[in-house]
Write an enzyme that holds these catalytic residues in place. Structure first.
Site, PDB file in Angstrom:
ATOM      1  CB  ALA A 223      -3.165   4.283   1.163  1.00  0.00           C
TER       2      ALA A 223
ATOM      3  CG  LEU B 206      -1.967  -1.047   1.377  1.00  0.00           C
ATOM      4  CD1 LEU B 206      -2.792  -0.790   2.637  1.00  0.00           C
ATOM      5  CD2 LEU B 206      -2.865  -1.111   0.167  1.00  0.00           C
ATOM      6  CG  ASP B 207       0.328   4.265  -2.941  1.00  0.00           C
ATOM      7  OD1 ASP B 207       1.049   3.348  -3.374  1.00  0.00           O
ATOM      8  OD2 ASP B 207      -0.466   4.913  -3.646  1.00  0.00           O
ATOM      9  CE  LYS B 208       5.891   7.808   5.260  1.00  0.00           C
ATOM     10  NZ  LYS B 208       7.170   8.566   5.256  1.00  0.00           N
TER      11      LYS B 208
END
Length: 212
Positions: free
Chosen positions: A62, A58-60
């Site tokens: 998010a 997951l993107d940081k």
């Protein structure tokens, strides 16, 4: 440690808080993988190396579900499932504005740029096809709550595609949001994941509620 949703001999699923990276390239930095390894050491009493590999990231900024493999067998089988699109992932996003319709599909070509995804016209321009479907769950003044199903899994895909239709995720300044988000990070949460267990073949559905 973060909230644990599932733990057995082959899998570990946890909920990543916003602004914590899934992994890190700099030794010693706080990240989800190292927290999970520490939790496993404490739970199992095992010393030394812990086998743990994320099936996805997951993107940081998010938040939401991250699934790890605890065995090489689980890792290879789940990686194959990811490539063959046999793992269903559902996200929730609070966006600025309103999409063109209450349900729909988005298709773009995305190119990996300088720490961001760029929308380009075609594969000839270095883009890879990005597909997702969405439905509007709620509308709040100038914001909309979406349920999103990923078809492909490109870098920053949801963020870039929503920005491309003029509906950036709340708090996502990198992709054009002008609205602050009350919580850390951005208003994007991986809330549900369904897949077949790589060993038992039992169908598993993991859920994590979102708060926007």
């Amino acid at each position: 440690m973060c909230e644990v949703l599932l733990c057995d001999n082959h899998l570990l699923a946890v909920v990543k808080p916003a602004m914590l990276p899934t992994q890190t390239v700099t030794a010693g930095d706080d990240n989800l993988e190292e927290r999970a390894k520490l939790w496993l050491r404490q739970e199992t009493g095992k010393e030394g190396a812990i086998f743990l590999q994320p099936i996805h990231r997951l993107d940081k900024p998010a938040s939401g579900i991250v699934l790890f493999a605890r065995s090489s067998k689980a890792l290879s089988r789940l990686n194959l499932c990811m490539r063959e699109r046999q793992i269903d992932k559902t996200y929730y996003a609070l966006i600025e504005g309103t999409p063109p319709s209450k349900t729909g599909n988005l298709e773009h070509f995305l190119k990996h740029g300088d720490f961001r995804a760029e929308v380009v016209g075609s594969e000839r321009e270095g883009g890879k096809k990005a597909l997702l479907s969405y439905r509007v769950l709620d509308m709040r003044c100038d914001r909309s709550l979406l349920e999103i199903t990923l078809v492909t899994g490109r870098y920053h895909q949801i963020r870039a595609q929503l920005s491309a239709i003029g509906c950036p995720i709340v708090g996502d300044k990198k992709y054009g949001s002008r609205s602050p988000f009350a919580n850390p990070g951005i208003a994007l949460h991986h809330g549900q994941m369904s897949f077949s267990h790589p060993v038992s073949k039992k169908q598993i559905t993991l859920q994590s509620p979102f708060i926007f």
